[in-house]
Write a protein that holds these residues in place. Structure first.
Motif: not given
Length: 129
Positions: A26-43
């Motif tokens: 998913p596109d996580f660009s609407c989340y704070p930048e510091k959280d994006r890598a973790s969200m991508i890794a979880h996906s």
């Protein structure tokens, strides 16, 4: 691919699951930048775990039954202490739960858990750190 031990990349896990690795995250660009890598890794880990469990289950999807306390479920345990690596896979927990809500990141066996935790340790690092 027939064996979970041949699973080496996220792209291979997508292939096992019939997903396009270029479109599945998913596109996580609407989340704070510091959280994006973790969200991508979880996906990515959700797909990797599902693919590994499928391969270890003769090509059939494995869905943990959290109403069955006799069915073992495994999850990796990581040591985050300072040391030579600072992050290492330290053990493998097995557990049973009586819950209607369960983890998407649990494994069908200790062996699959151990292999995936070590093979994808960098992805786990991105997820946890």
């Amino acid at each position: 691919m027939k064996n979970y031990q041949n699973l080496k990349t996220f792209e291979e896990a997508c292939k096992v699951e019939g997903l396009d690795p270029e479109k599945v995250i998913p596109d996580f660009s609407c989340y704070p930048e510091k959280d994006r890598a973790s969200m991508i890794a979880h996906s990515k880990l959700v797909i990797i775990v599902r693919a590994a469990n499928r391969l270890a289950n003769d090509g059939k999807e494995w869905i943990p039954d959290f109403t069955n306390s006799d069915e073992w479920k495994y999850e990796p345990w990581f040591d985050l202490e300072e040391g030579s690596s600072g992050f290492r896979c330290d053990g493998y927990a097995d557990w049973a739960a009586g819950s209607d809500v369960g983890s998407r990141l649990c494994f069908i066996s200790r062996e699959v858990c151990k292999y995936i935790a070590n093979q994808f340790i960098e992805t786990y690092k991105e997820y946890f750190l």
